[in-house]
Design an enzyme around this catalytic site. Structure first.
Site, short mmCIF file in Angstrom:
data_model
loop_
_atom_site.label_atom_id
_atom_site.label_comp_id
_atom_site.label_asym_id
_atom_site.label_seq_id
_atom_site.Cartn_x
_atom_site.Cartn_y
_atom_site.Cartn_z
N GLU A 64 3.60 -3.49 4.08
CA GLU A 64 4.36 -4.18 3.04
C GLU A 64 5.85 -4.10 3.36
O GLU A 64 6.61 -5.01 3.07
CB GLU A 64 4.05 -3.57 1.68
CG GLU A 64 4.19 -4.54 0.53
CD GLU A 64 3.55 -4.03 -0.76
OE1 GLU A 64 3.85 -2.91 -1.18
OE2 GLU A 64 2.75 -4.78 -1.36
N LYS A 105 -0.14 -14.84 -6.59
CA LYS A 105 -0.29 -14.57 -8.03
C LYS A 105 -0.09 -15.84 -8.84
O LYS A 105 -0.84 -16.12 -9.78
CB LYS A 105 0.75 -13.52 -8.48
CG LYS A 105 0.51 -12.12 -7.96
CD LYS A 105 1.48 -11.14 -8.65
CE LYS A 105 1.76 -9.93 -7.78
NZ LYS A 105 2.86 -9.10 -8.30
N HIS A 122 -17.28 7.48 16.59
CA HIS A 122 -18.60 6.87 16.65
C HIS A 122 -18.56 5.44 16.14
O HIS A 122 -19.60 4.87 15.80
CB HIS A 122 -19.59 7.70 15.82
CG HIS A 122 -19.78 9.07 16.40
ND1 HIS A 122 -20.87 9.40 17.18
CD2 HIS A 122 -19.01 10.18 16.37
CE1 HIS A 122 -20.77 10.66 17.58
NE2 HIS A 122 -19.64 11.16 17.09
N LYS A 125 4.56 -0.24 -12.76
CA LYS A 125 6.02 -0.24 -12.84
C LYS A 125 6.49 -1.29 -13.85
O LYS A 125 7.28 -1.01 -14.72
CB LYS A 125 6.61 -0.52 -11.46
CG LYS A 125 8.12 -0.47 -11.45
CD LYS A 125 8.70 -0.67 -10.05
CE LYS A 125 10.22 -0.79 -10.14
NZ LYS A 125 10.84 -1.06 -8.84
N GLU A 160 -4.24 -6.64 -12.86
CA GLU A 160 -5.40 -5.77 -12.67
C GLU A 160 -5.34 -4.57 -13.61
O GLU A 160 -6.35 -4.15 -14.19
CB GLU A 160 -5.46 -5.25 -11.23
CG GLU A 160 -5.88 -6.29 -10.19
CD GLU A 160 -4.70 -7.09 -9.65
OE1 GLU A 160 -3.61 -7.07 -10.27
OE2 GLU A 160 -4.87 -7.76 -8.62
N GLY A 178 7.38 0.47 -5.60
CA GLY A 178 5.97 0.80 -5.84
C GLY A 178 5.40 1.71 -4.76
O GLY A 178 4.76 2.72 -5.05
N ARG A 179 5.63 1.37 -3.49
CA ARG A 179 5.01 2.14 -2.42
C ARG A 179 5.71 3.46 -2.15
O ARG A 179 5.29 4.23 -1.30
CB ARG A 179 4.91 1.29 -1.16
CG ARG A 179 6.19 0.62 -0.71
CD ARG A 179 5.87 -0.46 0.33
NE ARG A 179 7.03 -1.19 0.79
CZ ARG A 179 7.54 -2.28 0.21
NH1 ARG A 179 7.00 -2.73 -0.91
NH2 ARG A 179 8.57 -2.91 0.74
#
Lengths: 554, 554
Positions: free
Chosen positions: A341, A509, A372, A194, A200, A255-256
């Site tokens: 978030e 950050k 399991h 965005k 990253e 973003g999400r």
């Protein structure tokens, strides 16, 4: 809150909140597991596993009224600045508000949509070519968080056979593991950020460039292989993209909530535009249900109310998302971001620290695999967990080239039986007398039997929701994902928190860049200048990365 | 408990437990984040993020003494029936007790080991051939739970480039997604089930058979492609395997501790026997550390004590496992089974229902990806979570054919900085005065500033452990996984529960077979006979799967 506006009463001072607290403090009434199911957009929610006795449900609905939940939903859809701390609207519903022709009604969204459509069409026709002239066919999405999880989930759910790849992590292993084996001359990277400032993503963009160059791609042809998706075109230009290779979207897309925007480019290319449009249409249908339906019949409102009851009043600290569909194995990860978030907040929008719990930990895995693994704790543990069972009732659309076999149908039928059986076990447990008879029949007796009984007992009365889909297709998946988005918003309204900011992620950050100087290769003495509590680990880092070090030393 | 044996005092009536309760009830003392780190087997544990004030650590160590933790560890290693409810020992440490020549000291284990070694050697030399005579080269592990998670993790961590596949789920999508694209004539299936009665595994075995037959494999040659790994050879024979294609292991190997046994066949074939042996050697070294070291210097004991303090006394309900290494992305899933299945118990070994919390929810994801997802809740949420940061200090061994680039090294260095920065943010938060100055510098003032401050504040004082490895290799991974196994056992001793049974998973299996008759295709009337609370969903299932139904109807 804008200065001068009267601050709303803190939630836990509302009459309805106090009433809920009284109900929570009272001993639980038995027999409150009445059937309670509702359907919208083909999705059926069965709430009976929440055992909401009528007075509790009434009190929750009263809380929704006191918080003006319907009005707050209208504000969301109308573009009010619901993200007050950032002075922003949250208009993701506008991304899927399509007209009868399947085009976004909002002109700006429509412009972005047409850019995406154009790209997807050229991809489908194999008209996008690489540095040596071959058509591009491998797709690698580079992005992290919302620029990764939603598109990754949808592609895995609806077209796993296309094998679209997703690179997210700063760890270079991620890029290499995903890209090793692909033909660089046929690979398109979609670089999603965005802000176009995500560390990253910019790092993995550089990995992509070096990977292409190493494969013989001339510098001048790199743009053939790289597409930027961003709300900040200027920064993408500064990073070397020309306008022809930039798709944009609006600043009000969180973003999400961004898989519906140009960030969904990897979805559009993987599924084709018809598939992407069906996803949007399903979400649009759910939007209309949520906007137009009073809380007592509104799936999102009821789920949000249940979350508030469980997490704020009922000593429940996590939500297990259990899709009984291998194709939805990534759903827990997507919802983890969406829910944690959005609701991992400790102050309300007026800046008051809260005296109650808000968002819970969201986790989970595809059934039956979790049975399991962690289901033991769900059935017999000491922690209170609420489970969301998500069950497509018919087997998935199979690989286009392979019809469903009888064996496939049998497997899916057994999968459904397992899902329902887990619910029954959580709900009812096993009657103690029956367990005793079973153990006696196995020859257990006396002290041993008495010691065993409580260790084997499955108490039941655990908490869960069941959400069924007729089948897993783009339309119903769109509706499902939109439902969770609105559930989160409803819960945030009831808690009085901002669902659309995420201030807590900034500090790490900033500290990260401050730490880099202590990790300067070849300068082990820097460890001594690092913050005291990190000196040991930074010194160890220098030892582990010393070029002259014995590679076998531990 | 055996009849006649005197029942130990319930844990929460012990003097040391009461002392801990007093400490938990007292206001927390500031300044208790003293450096506290220990190293064993190359792994360094930094406990300072747990802020254990000296009186708390003393009281925890007193609890370890009162529970005779060292004695209970000896009992585990000596083969005492620590799994009392099943009258079994838990001798997984014996699987990795190798002699100087790298062979298991236990003769029976050694026999199994040689079988595996023989297989791995023939695989390496490409002497295993498929139905048309080509050497086998694709490996597909079929198994679920412990027959899946451990081997899957180790293969992904140490040899992702080999692309070994893992099929677990009852959902047929899992088999098809993993196997589509493989060459059947070159594919070996390793079918892992301790009991050889696991429904999912037998189902996927049948999928494998049909897939091979459809590709032209004659019935008589199926055995070339199928290898059984089980503790119940008789049942494998009944399922059509001859002795030549069965690897066995002992009944005392618990599912979630079985990666060290023949169940690790996919590890041995993927890494080669040297890699598998290095994994065992690392675990063996950790076993010796744990067995021989008093609690105050014992990594497993300290972690177990911290878990008891966090989960039973400190209102912490989950553990986030955060490996800063993409290759360890599956570690949270493996530990989820190991920890939640072992400690998700509500009664002690004497059959007394517990008045305290035991095992917590275990979840997590690889850093940095989680930072863009759920870390918001870790930093600013209202839930108390303890985090395990797991950090290999040097970049992973790269793809054999590709040396580490400068860009790779830069990425790993930034990854390390992010990991340490997250810890610092969780530990210290941001000083409120600094935050206020920053916001004022951005032009925020008055009521708006006051409302924003608490929403932006990162409070710090959150809980975490840091575990560093010099690098991610087989030896250190073995040590790490063994450490978590022993941590779980230590916590179980302190809680007085059985870490090795899992009675809670049986009921769902039984109910599942009872439900199948209501899901008989073509018989929608069966829904009416189903348990009342399931009738709606079973009727919907029949509609969704009706052969004559309109496939586009929702």
């Amino acid at each position: 809150m804008t200065a001068g506006q009267r601050a709303p009463t803190p939630r836990d001072e509302l009459a309805t909140w106090r009433r809920l607290q009284q109900l929570a403090d009272a001993p639980e009434r038995p027999g409150s597991a009445a059937a309670h199911s509702l359907t919208a957009c083909g999705l059926t929610l069965d709430l009976s596993g929440q055992r909401l006795a009528p007075p509790i449900l009434d009190a929750l609905l009263a809380l929704a009224r006191e918080c003006d939940l319907p009005g707050q939903l209208r504000r969301l859809f109308e573009g009010a600045p619901v993200n007050a701390s950032e002075h922003r609207a949250a208009l993701h519903t506008r991304l899927r508000a399509l007209d009868a022709d399947g085009l976004p009604q909002d002109p700006e969204v429509a412009a972005h949509f047409r850019g995406l459509e154009n790209l997807a069409e050229r991809w489908r026709q194999r008209r996008l070519t690489g540095f040596a002239g071959q058509p591009l066919q491998h797709l690698v999405n580079i992005g992290i968080g919302g620029s990764d999880l939603g598109p990754r989930l949808v592609c895995a759910a609806l077209a796993p056979e296309r094998d679209s790849r997703f690179v997210a992590n700063m760890d270079p292993e991620d890029f290499h593991t995903q890209c090793d084996g692909l033909d660089p001359g046929r690979t398109l990277f979609i670089v999603c950020s965005k802000s176009f400032g995500t560390a990253e993503t910019l790092y993995n963009l550089e990995q992509a460039r070096q990977w292409l160059l190493a494969a013989g791609c001339p510098e001048s042809r790199l743009p053939h292989h790289l597409l930027a998706v961003t709300a900040n075109a200027e920064r993408a230009r500064a990073a070397g993209f020309d306008d022809e290779h930039i798709l944009t979207f609006q600043d009000w897309v969180g973003g999400r909530y961004s898989l519906w925007s140009s960030i969904g480019a990897s979805i559009a290319l993987t599924l084709g535009m018809d598939g992407f449009r069906a996803l949007l249409r399903g979400a649009q249908a759910m939007d209309q249900h949520v906007l137009q339906t009073p809380p007592e019949h509104n799936l999102a409102a009821l789920l949000g109310l249940t979350d508030v009851w469980n997490f704020s009043f009922r000593h429940c600290h996590s939500l297990a998302v259990l899709p009984y569909a291998q194709r939805l194995a990534l759903l827990p990860m997507h919802l983890q971001q969406l829910m944690m978030e959005s609701t991992g907040k400790r102050a309300d929008q007026q800046g008051r620290l809260l005296g109650y719990h808000t968002g819970a930990v969201v986790w989970g895995a595809a059934g039956t695999t979790g049975q399991h693994s962690f289901h033991q704790l769900l059935h017999q543990g000491s922690q209170r967990v609420s489970c969301d069972f998500i069950l497509p009732l018919a087997p998935g659309a199979p690989h286009p080239a392979r019809p469903l076999s009888e064996l496939d149908r049998l497997g899916h039928r057994q999968l459904v039986a397992h899902c329902l059986a887990q619910m029954q076990a959580l709900r009812q447990g096993e009657e103690k007398a029956a367990l005793r008879r079973r153990l006696e029949a196995e020859g257990r007796a006396g002290d041993e039997l008495e010691a065993l009984l409580p260790q084997l007992e499955v108490p039941g009365r655990r908490l869960f929701n069941l959400l069924t889909l007729p089948r897993l297709d783009a339309w119903h998946l769109g509706a499902l994902l939109a439902l969770y988005e609105h559930r989160v918003y409803c819960a945030s309204v009831l808690w009085g928190i901002n669902a659309f900011d995420q201030w807590g992620v900034e500090l790490g950050k900033r500290i990260s860049s401050e730490l880099l100087p202590w990790l300067e290769p070849g300068h082990p003495e820097r460890a001594e200048q690092a913050p005291e509590e990190l000196r040991t680990v930074i010194a160890a880092w220098h030892r582990a990365n010393a070029p002259q070090g014995d590679p076998t030393a531990s």
